[in-house]
Every structure is written in C-alpha cells, then in structure tokens.
Design a protein around this motif. Sequence first.
Motif, PDB file in Angstrom:
ATOM      1  N   UNK A   1      -9.340  -9.626  30.268  1.00 46.54           N
ATOM      2  CA  UNK A   1      -8.873  -9.202  28.956  1.00 46.54           C
ATOM      3  C   UNK A   1      -9.169  -7.739  28.693  1.00 46.54           C
ATOM      4  N   UNK A   2      -8.267  -7.097  27.952  1.00 48.80           N
ATOM      5  CA  UNK A   2      -8.479  -5.730  27.485  1.00 48.80           C
ATOM      6  C   UNK A   2      -8.164  -5.696  26.002  1.00 48.80           C
ATOM      7  N   UNK A   3      -8.761  -4.730  25.308  1.00 49.05           N
ATOM      8  CA  UNK A   3      -8.513  -4.686  23.872  1.00 49.05           C
ATOM      9  C   UNK A   3      -8.889  -3.365  23.250  1.00 49.05           C
ATOM     10  N   UNK A   4      -8.488  -3.254  22.000  1.00 50.68           N
ATOM     11  CA  UNK A   4      -8.836  -2.096  21.175  1.00 50.68           C
ATOM     12  C   UNK A   4      -9.587  -2.570  19.947  1.00 50.68           C
ATOM     13  N   UNK A   5     -10.649  -1.855  19.642  1.00 50.86           N
ATOM     14  CA  UNK A   5     -11.440  -2.081  18.447  1.00 50.86           C
ATOM     15  C   UNK A   5     -11.467  -0.774  17.663  1.00 50.86           C
ATOM     16  N   UNK A   6     -11.836  -0.851  16.398  1.00 48.70           N
ATOM     17  CA  UNK A   6     -11.982   0.370  15.623  1.00 48.70           C
ATOM     18  C   UNK A   6     -13.149   0.245  14.661  1.00 48.70           C
ATOM     19  N   UNK A   7     -13.702   1.399  14.310  1.00 47.15           N
ATOM     20  CA  UNK A   7     -14.800   1.446  13.353  1.00 47.15           C
ATOM     21  C   UNK A   7     -14.566   2.593  12.387  1.00 47.15           C
ATOM     22  N   UNK A   8     -14.345   2.242  11.143  1.00 47.91           N
ATOM     23  CA  UNK A   8     -14.153   3.235  10.088  1.00 47.91           C
ATOM     24  C   UNK A   8     -15.521   3.640   9.535  1.00 47.91           C
ATOM     25  N   UNK A   9     -15.591   4.804   8.915  1.00 44.20           N
ATOM     26  CA  UNK A   9     -16.883   5.262   8.357  1.00 44.20           C
ATOM     27  C   UNK A   9     -17.465   4.244   7.389  1.00 44.20           C
ATOM     28  N   UNK A  10     -18.721   3.886   7.618  1.00 41.75           N
ATOM     29  CA  UNK A  10     -19.409   2.962   6.734  1.00 41.75           C
ATOM     30  C   UNK A  10     -19.040   1.508   6.906  1.00 41.75           C
ATOM     31  N   UNK A  11     -18.232   1.210   7.926  1.00 45.53           N
ATOM     32  CA  UNK A  11     -17.800  -0.169   8.126  1.00 45.53           C
ATOM     33  C   UNK A  11     -18.187  -0.656   9.515  1.00 45.53           C
ATOM     34  N   UNK A  12     -18.133  -1.978   9.690  1.00 43.44           N
ATOM     35  CA  UNK A  12     -18.425  -2.556  10.992  1.00 43.44           C
ATOM     36  C   UNK A  12     -17.231  -2.404  11.922  1.00 43.44           C
ATOM     37  N   UNK A  13     -17.520  -2.434  13.204  1.00 48.84           N
ATOM     38  CA  UNK A  13     -16.441  -2.382  14.193  1.00 48.84           C
ATOM     39  C   UNK A  13     -15.623  -3.654  14.084  1.00 48.84           C
ATOM     40  N   UNK A  14     -14.303  -3.509  14.139  1.00 55.90           N
ATOM     41  CA  UNK A  14     -13.424  -4.667  14.054  1.00 55.90           C
ATOM     42  C   UNK A  14     -12.428  -4.675  15.202  1.00 55.90           C
ATOM     43  N   UNK A  15     -12.022  -5.897  15.566  1.00 59.05           N
ATOM     44  CA  UNK A  15     -11.024  -6.067  16.606  1.00 59.05           C
ATOM     45  C   UNK A  15      -9.652  -5.675  16.053  1.00 59.05           C
TER      46      UNK A  15
END
Length: 126
Positions: free
Chosen positions: A33-47
Amino acid sequence: QVQLVESGGGLVQAGGSLRLSCAASGTIFSINGMGWYRQAPGKQRELVATITRGGNTKYVDSVKGRFTISRDNAKNTVYLQMNSLKPEDTAVYYCNAEVDTIVEGTTAAYYGKDCWGKGTLVAVSS
C-alpha cells in the motif's frame, strides 16, 4: 534503507491544482500500500488517500471528487493530483509506503516496513 522523497508542493490560489509526486528508492523488493497524509498547523495528521498495489483507492470524504491518487509500480512512485484546491487543504503532505525490504545492515527480509517521506508544503490562498 528506504527513502521516500516528495515533490510538487507549493503556493496556489483557491480553485487551482497541484500534482504531488513521491518516489521511493533504496533496497526495495516490493511496495504494497501507498498513501498520502497531511497535517495542518495545530491539527493531527490525517489520511488523505491510499492506493493498493493493484490500484484500489480510498479517499477521505473531504477530498472525494477533487483529488486523485495513482501510482507507477515500475517507478516505485505514487502521485496525488489535487484539483479545486481550497484554503482548508493547506497542510504539509506526507507520503507513506508499506515496503518489503531488508533489515538495515543484514540480509534478513523485512516485510511491510512502514516508511515515510519528510513532507512537502501545500499552501492554498483564498
């Protein structure tokens, strides 16, 4: 040793598009599996999105219809095409891959190693 290197981030106006790429290199037998996650300022990393080796995809609801994940197994690369970008998409985007490799410093197999890139910043202005 496996390295994931993301590219393609940047500053874009709302409604614009960006294409992220993530190339895996090193001692790689196979990538599952491969994927992208993101983390906005002040927030938790999300799928954000995932893709299996066979091409099955999943997306978080907030990006469905706007983002498309794809991969090139021959190049050990995963992509994220992001269209109709919104300010709330602003975040550092991280690439993830489940890699069959070797234990560093040995010849022993390491199946399903969880590997991460260092991230690329996507900033969307309103």
